[in-house]
Write a protein that holds these residues in place. Structure first.
Motif, mmCIF file in Angstrom:
data_model
loop_
_atom_site.group_PDB
_atom_site.id
_atom_site.type_symbol
_atom_site.label_atom_id
_atom_site.label_comp_id
_atom_site.label_asym_id
_atom_site.label_seq_id
_atom_site.Cartn_x
_atom_site.Cartn_y
_atom_site.Cartn_z
ATOM 1 N N ILE A 58 0.831 -1.191 0.000
ATOM 2 C CA ILE A 58 0.000 0.000 0.000
ATOM 3 C C ILE A 58 0.871 1.249 0.000
ATOM 4 C CG2 ILE A 58 -1.813 1.230 1.233
ATOM 5 C CD1 ILE A 58 -2.510 -1.465 2.539
ATOM 6 N N PRO A 59 0.787 2.070 -1.048
ATOM 7 C CA PRO A 59 1.497 3.348 -1.018
ATOM 8 C C PRO A 59 0.749 4.340 -0.140
ATOM 9 C CG PRO A 59 0.301 3.112 -3.067
ATOM 10 C CD PRO A 59 0.100 1.842 -2.300
ATOM 11 N N LEU A 60 1.486 5.079 0.661
ATOM 12 C CA LEU A 60 0.886 6.132 1.482
ATOM 13 C C LEU A 60 1.527 7.448 1.079
ATOM 14 C CD1 LEU A 60 0.773 4.492 5.014
ATOM 15 C CD2 LEU A 60 -1.113 4.885 3.465
ATOM 16 N N GLY A 61 0.766 8.287 0.429
ATOM 17 C CA GLY A 61 1.307 9.554 -0.057
ATOM 18 C C GLY A 61 2.382 9.299 -1.086
ATOM 19 N N GLN A 62 3.587 9.804 -0.830
ATOM 20 C CA GLN A 62 4.701 9.637 -1.764
ATOM 21 C C GLN A 62 5.506 8.375 -1.487
ATOM 22 O OE1 GLN A 62 6.246 13.296 -0.539
ATOM 23 N NE2 GLN A 62 7.863 12.449 0.732
ATOM 24 N N TRP A 63 5.220 7.675 -0.385
ATOM 25 C CA TRP A 63 6.031 6.531 0.007
ATOM 26 C C TRP A 63 5.445 5.227 -0.508
ATOM 27 C CZ3 TRP A 63 4.723 9.623 4.542
ATOM 28 C CH2 TRP A 63 5.676 10.612 4.782
ATOM 29 N N LEU A 64 6.304 4.433 -1.115
ATOM 30 C CA LEU A 64 5.930 3.121 -1.622
ATOM 31 C C LEU A 64 6.873 2.103 -1.001
ATOM 32 C CD1 LEU A 64 4.204 1.590 -3.775
ATOM 33 C CD2 LEU A 64 6.141 1.868 -5.297
ATOM 34 N N PRO A 65 6.366 1.018 -0.435
ATOM 35 C CA PRO A 65 7.255 0.012 0.160
ATOM 36 C C PRO A 65 8.223 -0.562 -0.873
ATOM 37 C CG PRO A 65 5.005 -0.351 0.845
ATOM 38 C CD PRO A 65 4.963 0.697 -0.216
ATOM 39 N N LYS A 66 9.466 -0.803 -0.431
ATOM 40 C CA LYS A 66 10.502 -1.333 -1.320
ATOM 41 C C LYS A 66 10.890 -2.729 -0.836
ATOM 42 C CE LYS A 66 12.443 3.254 -2.016
ATOM 43 N NZ LYS A 66 11.700 3.979 -0.988
ATOM 44 N N ILE A 67 10.916 -3.685 -1.776
ATOM 45 C CA ILE A 67 11.261 -5.068 -1.445
ATOM 46 C C ILE A 67 12.400 -5.495 -2.353
ATOM 47 C CG2 ILE A 67 10.414 -7.422 -1.286
ATOM 48 C CD1 ILE A 67 7.590 -6.203 -1.149
ATOM 49 N N ALA A 68 13.481 -6.028 -1.762
ATOM 50 C CA ALA A 68 14.612 -6.509 -2.553
ATOM 51 C C ALA A 68 14.201 -7.743 -3.354
ATOM 52 C CB ALA A 68 15.775 -6.861 -1.636
ATOM 53 N N VAL A 69 14.953 -8.012 -4.410
ATOM 54 C CA VAL A 69 14.622 -9.113 -5.303
ATOM 55 C C VAL A 69 14.700 -10.463 -4.595
ATOM 56 C CG1 VAL A 69 15.307 -10.288 -7.416
ATOM 57 C CG2 VAL A 69 15.373 -7.817 -7.308
ATOM 58 N N ASP A 70 15.720 -10.671 -3.774
ATOM 59 C CA ASP A 70 15.868 -11.971 -3.126
ATOM 60 C C ASP A 70 15.341 -11.998 -1.694
ATOM 61 O OD1 ASP A 70 17.840 -10.393 -2.116
ATOM 62 O OD2 ASP A 70 19.357 -11.959 -2.078
ATOM 63 N N ALA A 71 14.461 -11.068 -1.340
ATOM 64 C CA ALA A 71 13.795 -11.097 -0.040
ATOM 65 C C ALA A 71 12.521 -11.930 -0.170
ATOM 66 C CB ALA A 71 13.445 -9.689 0.407
ATOM 67 N N TYR A 72 12.157 -12.621 0.915
ATOM 68 C CA TYR A 72 10.922 -13.402 0.902
ATOM 69 C C TYR A 72 9.866 -12.638 1.671
ATOM 70 C CZ TYR A 72 7.415 -16.857 2.001
ATOM 71 O OH TYR A 72 6.220 -17.509 2.140
ATOM 72 N N VAL A 73 8.760 -12.368 0.993
ATOM 73 C CA VAL A 73 7.603 -11.752 1.636
ATOM 74 C C VAL A 73 6.427 -12.679 1.374
ATOM 75 C CG1 VAL A 73 6.110 -9.738 1.712
ATOM 76 C CG2 VAL A 73 8.544 -9.441 1.329
ATOM 77 N N ALA A 74 5.822 -13.186 2.433
ATOM 78 C CA ALA A 74 4.730 -14.159 2.314
ATOM 79 C C ALA A 74 3.538 -13.542 1.582
ATOM 80 C CB ALA A 74 4.318 -14.631 3.694
ATOM 81 N N PRO A 75 2.684 -14.390 1.011
ATOM 82 C CA PRO A 75 1.561 -13.882 0.218
ATOM 83 C C PRO A 75 0.517 -13.092 0.992
ATOM 84 C CG PRO A 75 1.918 -16.205 -0.227
ATOM 85 C CD PRO A 75 2.804 -15.839 0.910
ATOM 86 N N ASN A 76 0.374 -13.294 2.293
ATOM 87 C CA ASN A 76 -0.675 -12.588 3.026
ATOM 88 C C ASN A 76 -0.101 -11.556 3.997
ATOM 89 O OD1 ASN A 76 0.383 -14.480 4.696
ATOM 90 N ND2 ASN A 76 -1.544 -15.199 5.519
ATOM 91 N N VAL A 77 0.884 -10.820 3.550
ATOM 92 C CA VAL A 77 1.538 -9.782 4.343
ATOM 93 C C VAL A 77 1.041 -8.420 3.870
ATOM 94 C CG1 VAL A 77 3.780 -8.666 4.681
ATOM 95 C CG2 VAL A 77 3.579 -11.116 4.899
ATOM 96 N N VAL A 78 0.937 -7.473 4.794
ATOM 97 C CA VAL A 78 0.561 -6.102 4.448
ATOM 98 C C VAL A 78 1.762 -5.203 4.698
ATOM 99 C CG1 VAL A 78 -0.977 -4.182 4.950
ATOM 100 C CG2 VAL A 78 -1.843 -6.510 5.052
ATOM 101 N N LEU A 79 2.221 -4.505 3.666
ATOM 102 C CA LEU A 79 3.297 -3.517 3.779
ATOM 103 C C LEU A 79 2.707 -2.161 3.394
ATOM 104 C CD1 LEU A 79 6.137 -5.440 1.908
ATOM 105 C CD2 LEU A 79 5.726 -5.375 4.345
ATOM 106 N N ALA A 80 2.829 -1.185 4.274
ATOM 107 C CA ALA A 80 2.236 0.118 4.011
ATOM 108 C C ALA A 80 3.226 1.221 4.319
ATOM 109 C CB ALA A 80 0.978 0.305 4.850
ATOM 110 N N GLY A 81 3.375 2.159 3.386
ATOM 111 C CA GLY A 81 4.176 3.357 3.618
ATOM 112 C C GLY A 81 5.661 3.157 3.470
ATOM 113 N N GLN A 82 6.431 3.745 4.405
ATOM 114 C CA GLN A 82 7.888 3.753 4.355
ATOM 115 C C GLN A 82 8.457 2.444 4.901
ATOM 116 O OE1 GLN A 82 8.226 7.412 6.731
ATOM 117 N NE2 GLN A 82 9.593 8.119 5.124
ATOM 118 N N VAL A 83 8.326 1.366 4.137
ATOM 119 C CA VAL A 83 8.827 0.057 4.553
ATOM 120 C C VAL A 83 9.856 -0.395 3.532
ATOM 121 C CG1 VAL A 83 8.230 -2.337 5.006
ATOM 122 C CG2 VAL A 83 6.664 -0.531 5.673
#
Length: 127
Positions: A58-83
């Motif tokens: 979820i982008p909040l304002g100008q901030w969009l969460p950033k995820i590295a290519v080889d990081a694992y983020v599970a399918p039912n995770v919520v990332l919002a804002g400056q993450v």
């Protein structure tokens, strides 16, 4: 006796199938008619969800969460804002990371376990 039972079973099967087909196609026609009369217009301020699995980025304002290519983020995770999730890090099932007030960084080769909620304060008391 067996032929009588077979005849009764066959008769009940054909009548119930015809009834259920009529009912099915009748409701399908009604649903198609109501769907054609309604039109949904998308709002300009709606959040665009990431539909890969159920993951919500979820982008909040100008901030969009950033995820590295080889990081694992599970399918039912919520990332919002400056993450930010760095290389080799993992965020596991059901976790919520809210970076709406301040930034959250999941560092190199670290993890966030199942069903954790991370939220940042405006400022930290340690500086």
């Amino acid at each position: 006796m067996a032929t009588t039972l077979a005849r009764i079973a066959r008769k009940s099967l054909t009548t119930s199938t015809a009834f259920s087909l009529k009912r099915h196609f009748g409701t399908e026609a009604v649903a198609a008619a109501t769907a054609s009369t309604k039109s949904i217009t998308p709002s300009a301020d709606r959040v665009k969800w990431d539909y890969r699995g159920q993951r919500k980025i979820i982008p909040l304002g100008q901030w969009l969460p950033k995820i590295a290519v080889d990081a694992y983020v599970a399918p039912n995770v919520v990332l919002a804002g400056q993450v930010t999730v760095y290389d080799g890090a993992s965020v596991w099932n059901g976790a919520v990371l809210r970076g709406d007030l301040n930034k959250i960084t999941v560092g190199f080769c670290s993890n966030v376990q199942e069903r954790c909620v991370l939220h940042a304060a405006w400022n930290s008391p340690t500086g």
